[in-house]
Design an enzyme around this catalytic site. Structure first.
Site, PDB file in Angstrom:
ATOM      1  N   ASN A   1      60.677  35.793  39.997  1.00 35.92           N
ATOM      2  CA  ASN A   1      61.513  36.104  38.824  1.00 35.92           C
ATOM      3  C   ASN A   1      62.125  37.497  38.882  1.00 35.92           C
ATOM      4  O   ASN A   1      62.401  38.091  37.859  1.00 35.92           O
ATOM      5  CB  ASN A   1      60.714  35.945  37.520  1.00 35.92           C
ATOM      6  N   ARG A   2      62.300  37.994  40.088  1.00 34.91           N
ATOM      7  CA  ARG A   2      62.888  39.335  40.303  1.00 34.91           C
ATOM      8  C   ARG A   2      62.065  40.451  39.659  1.00 34.91           C
ATOM      9  O   ARG A   2      62.553  41.545  39.413  1.00 34.91           O
ATOM     10  CB  ARG A   2      64.343  39.390  39.811  1.00 34.91           C
ATOM     11  N   LEU A   3      60.800  40.164  39.376  1.00 28.25           N
ATOM     12  CA  LEU A   3      59.932  41.209  38.811  1.00 28.25           C
ATOM     13  C   LEU A   3      59.235  41.893  39.987  1.00 28.25           C
ATOM     14  O   LEU A   3      58.029  41.756  40.193  1.00 28.25           O
ATOM     15  CB  LEU A   3      58.934  40.588  37.822  1.00 28.25           C
TER      16      LEU A   3
END
Ligand SMILES: Cc1cc2nc3c(=O)[nH]c(=O)nc-3n(C[C@H](O)[C@H](O)[C@H](O)COP(=O)(O)O)c2cc1C
Length: 203
Positions: free
Chosen positions: A177-179
């Site tokens: 999640n692009r975290l």
């Protein structure tokens, strides 16, 4: 203590070793390829790929022609940044610090560990200077091969290596999640333990 980060909070040199070893098994070629950024003293940056040929607590070593564009920039401003990006692992490492030249014995040892054809190619190259036509280079290659018909070629004195002594090392790890996860290590001789302090950065 931050138990949400997947990047350990101490010993960036050991962490580099671990990621580099993994890249050696996962990358299809040149896992030791890294971008080397240099700059002129008045701040003009330039960047190119080189191969990492040695590393440890003392630093990160690559070999090149000291009379090349990068060589001139390093001579005038001996600071640089390195960047590794291992796409399939979704990992990036940035390293910044000062550079010093390897000893002549180290440069000889590495130069002569390379295949004879690579020695000839390097000795024939006025790296980064204008080449009137490819044939000129091929002629120089042939001249050197004729001059030294067998065995090792003498190392040109301008063919040398530089070791970057790390002051900052930053590890980036792609996460769902692009975290993503980022941790910056800064060398701090007064710090307890391994002489580095570290903290997370927003990705
Ligand atoms: C994957 C890869 C690895 C390279 N490794 C080296 C190297 O170890 N040393 C080197 O001098 N040039 C290497 N080169 C060539 C450099 O990227 C560059 O073209 C050359 O050193 C001249 O750079 P300069 O004009 O900025 O000095 C490599 C290129 C690639 C694509």
């Amino acid at each position: 203590m931050d138990d949400q980060s997947a990047i350990p909070e101490s010993d960036p040199v050991a962490l580099f070793d671990a990621w580099f070893a993994e890249a050696g098994t996962s990358e299809p070629n040149d896992p030791n390829a890294m971008a080397l950024a240099t700059a002129t003293p008045d701040g003009n940056p330039s960047v190119r790929m080189v191969l990492l040929k040695g590393h440890g607590p003392e630093g990160f070593t690559f070999y090149t022609n000291a009379e090349s564009r990068k060589g001139g920039e390093i001579l005038a401003n001996p600071r640089a940044a390195l960047l590794f990006h291992w796409k399939s692992l979704r990992r990036q490492i940035r390293i910044e610090g000062s550079l010093h030249e390897v000893t002549a014995a180290q440069a000889d040892e590495y130069f002569h560990s390379r295949p004879r054809v690579s020695q000839i190619g390097s000795a024939a190259s006025d790296q980064s200077r204008p080449l009137p036509g490819r044939q000129t280079y091929l002629d120089r290659v042939e001249d050197i091969a004729r001059e030294f018909p067998e065995g090792d070629i003498p190392r040109p004195s301008h063919w040398t290596g530089f070791t970057l002594v790390p002051q900052r090392m930053e590890f980036w790890l792609g996460r769902p999640n692009r975290l993503h996860d980022r941790r910056l290590f800064v060398r701090d001789e007064s710090a307890a333990g391994d002489g580095w302090t570290s903290g997370l950065l927003y990705p």
